[in-house]
Design a protein around this motif. Structure first.
Motif, PDB file in Angstrom:
ATOM      1  N   GLU A   1      10.028 -10.921  10.079  1.00  0.00           N
ATOM      2  CA  GLU A   1      10.792 -12.148  10.338  1.00  0.00           C
ATOM      3  C   GLU A   1      10.227 -12.874  11.558  1.00  0.00           C
ATOM      4  O   GLU A   1      10.064 -14.104  11.539  1.00  0.00           O
ATOM      5  N   LEU A   2       9.934 -12.120  12.606  1.00  0.00           N
ATOM      6  CA  LEU A   2       9.367 -12.722  13.809  1.00  0.00           C
ATOM      7  C   LEU A   2       7.982 -13.308  13.535  1.00  0.00           C
ATOM      8  O   LEU A   2       7.639 -14.380  14.048  1.00  0.00           O
ATOM      9  N   ALA A   3       7.192 -12.624  12.724  1.00  0.00           N
ATOM     10  CA  ALA A   3       5.837 -13.099  12.431  1.00  0.00           C
ATOM     11  C   ALA A   3       5.851 -14.420  11.676  1.00  0.00           C
ATOM     12  O   ALA A   3       4.884 -15.190  11.736  1.00  0.00           O
ATOM     13  N   ARG A   4       6.935 -14.699  10.976  1.00  0.00           N
ATOM     14  CA  ARG A   4       7.046 -15.950  10.207  1.00  0.00           C
ATOM     15  C   ARG A   4       7.817 -17.024  10.966  1.00  0.00           C
ATOM     16  O   ARG A   4       8.088 -18.101  10.426  1.00  0.00           O
ATOM     17  N   SER A   5       8.164 -16.756  12.199  1.00  0.00           N
ATOM     18  CA  SER A   5       8.942 -17.705  13.000  1.00  0.00           C
ATOM     19  C   SER A   5       8.105 -18.921  13.392  1.00  0.00           C
ATOM     20  O   SER A   5       6.870 -18.852  13.517  1.00  0.00           O
ATOM     21  N   ASP A   6       8.780 -20.039  13.646  1.00  0.00           N
ATOM     22  CA  ASP A   6       8.111 -21.222  14.180  1.00  0.00           C
ATOM     23  C   ASP A   6       7.828 -21.078  15.672  1.00  0.00           C
ATOM     24  O   ASP A   6       7.066 -21.871  16.233  1.00  0.00           O
ATOM     25  N   ASP A   7       8.429 -20.091  16.302  1.00  0.00           N
ATOM     26  CA  ASP A   7       8.290 -19.888  17.748  1.00  0.00           C
ATOM     27  C   ASP A   7       7.075 -18.997  18.022  1.00  0.00           C
ATOM     28  O   ASP A   7       7.008 -17.858  17.558  1.00  0.00           O
ATOM     29  N   ARG A   8       6.121 -19.497  18.791  1.00  0.00           N
ATOM     30  CA  ARG A   8       4.896 -18.733  19.050  1.00  0.00           C
ATOM     31  C   ARG A   8       5.173 -17.421  19.767  1.00  0.00           C
ATOM     32  O   ARG A   8       4.461 -16.431  19.547  1.00  0.00           O
ATOM     33  N   TRP A   9       6.200 -17.396  20.615  1.00  0.00           N
ATOM     34  CA  TRP A   9       6.486 -16.156  21.340  1.00  0.00           C
ATOM     35  C   TRP A   9       7.058 -15.103  20.399  1.00  0.00           C
ATOM     36  O   TRP A   9       6.810 -13.912  20.573  1.00  0.00           O
ATOM     37  N   HIS A  10       7.811 -15.521  19.413  1.00  0.00           N
ATOM     38  CA  HIS A  10       8.305 -14.574  18.419  1.00  0.00           C
ATOM     39  C   HIS A  10       7.138 -13.979  17.626  1.00  0.00           C
ATOM     40  O   HIS A  10       7.104 -12.768  17.352  1.00  0.00           O
ATOM     41  N   ARG A  11       6.185 -14.825  17.277  1.00  0.00           N
ATOM     42  CA  ARG A  11       5.027 -14.335  16.516  1.00  0.00           C
ATOM     43  C   ARG A  11       4.183 -13.399  17.372  1.00  0.00           C
ATOM     44  O   ARG A  11       3.697 -12.365  16.891  1.00  0.00           O
TER      45      ARG A  11
ATOM     46  N   CYS B   1      -0.978  -8.638  10.425  1.00  0.00           N
ATOM     47  CA  CYS B   1      -2.243  -9.354  10.651  1.00  0.00           C
ATOM     48  C   CYS B   1      -2.556 -10.310   9.498  1.00  0.00           C
ATOM     49  O   CYS B   1      -3.117 -11.390   9.711  1.00  0.00           O
ATOM     50  N   GLU B   2      -2.204  -9.914   8.298  1.00  0.00           N
ATOM     51  CA  GLU B   2      -2.392 -10.803   7.146  1.00  0.00           C
ATOM     52  C   GLU B   2      -1.606 -12.102   7.334  1.00  0.00           C
ATOM     53  O   GLU B   2      -2.099 -13.198   7.061  1.00  0.00           O
ATOM     54  N   ILE B   3      -0.362 -11.969   7.787  1.00  0.00           N
ATOM     55  CA  ILE B   3       0.483 -13.142   7.997  1.00  0.00           C
ATOM     56  C   ILE B   3      -0.069 -14.032   9.105  1.00  0.00           C
ATOM     57  O   ILE B   3      -0.040 -15.269   9.006  1.00  0.00           O
ATOM     58  N   LEU B   4      -0.588 -13.418  10.164  1.00  0.00           N
ATOM     59  CA  LEU B   4      -0.959 -14.144  11.376  1.00  0.00           C
ATOM     60  C   LEU B   4      -2.445 -14.441  11.495  1.00  0.00           C
ATOM     61  O   LEU B   4      -2.877 -15.031  12.495  1.00  0.00           O
TER      62      LEU B   4
END
Length: 219
Positions: free
Chosen positions: A132-142, A165-168
């Motif tokens: 969920e954090l990796a898909r956030s609009d917030d860079r700090w969450h990612r 890593c795939e997501i990001l």
């Protein structure tokens, strides 16, 4: 009798160590102009956190309320120190960290505490929150998502870190890409074949910095 460990006493200790020179240095690397800085060198900040490592969590919560950079750095450092202790209530540390996620909003707060406070807690649990954090609009969450995965990689568990890593892999934010590169490097030190397969598939999507960091595991 020992003095109580409080947010107020931490602030007093920090202010006693402040200098204009350090304040200028720290302000130069802040990512948010609204952040207040007292001006205390990081070694001293960590020493003060160590002295206060047994601080009750409600007082740590008060530190996180502050807009002062060093006070929140002491808070996340205390959480990290407590996470290392035997018999610690990891759930309580994790829940405080996640509840105050909005206050953990610099790259170094995240790097200082996410691996042990978040990643260690999730070692034997589902990691849905990281996705969920990796898909956030917030860079700090990612950044939190991939940084927490460092501890999971350390345990030799690579599936979820690779999925993150795939997501990001093509994240546009440099401060996310840097830690994707670190995660991949550490994955490569555990299983070079899986890193090579990832780079063959997604290497061109990474930033040049992240790609170099990842490939250093194969040198």
């Amino acid at each position: 009798m020992a003095e109580p460990l409080t947010a107020a006493s931490v602030r007093a200790a920090l202010e006693a160590e402040a200098s204009d020179e350090q304040r200028v240095k720290i302000l130069g690397r802040m990512t948010d102009d609204a952040t207040e800085v007292i001006g205390v060198r990081m070694g001293t900040v960590f020493d003060i956190a160590k002295v206060n490592e047994r601080m009750p969590l409600p007082e740590v919560d008060l530190l996180l309320d502050s807009d002062v950079y060093e006070l929140r750095m002491v808070a996340v450092s205390i959480l990290d120190f407590q996470a290392r202790a035997k018999g610690v209530d990891r759930r309580a540390l994790y829940e405080l960290w996640m509840r105050r996620l909005d206050r953990i909003d610099t790259w170094d707060y995240i790097d200082r505490s996410a691996p042990r406070v978040v990643g260690w807690y999730l070692l034997d649990k589902p990691r849905d929150v990281l996705f969920e954090l990796a898909r956030s609009d917030d860079r700090w969450h990612r950044r939190t998502a991939i940084t927490a995965a460092f501890w999971i990689i350390r345990a030799g568990d690579l599936d979820d870190p690779l999925a993150l890593c795939e997501i990001l892999a093509d994240d546009p934010e440099h401060l996310v890409q840097t830690n994707v590169g670190v995660a991949l490097r550490e994955i490569g030190r555990v299983d070079a074949a899986r890193l090579r397969a990832f780079l063959d598939r997604r290497g061109d999507d990474l930033s040049a910095h992240a790609r170099r960091t990842a490939r250093s595991a194969l040198a």
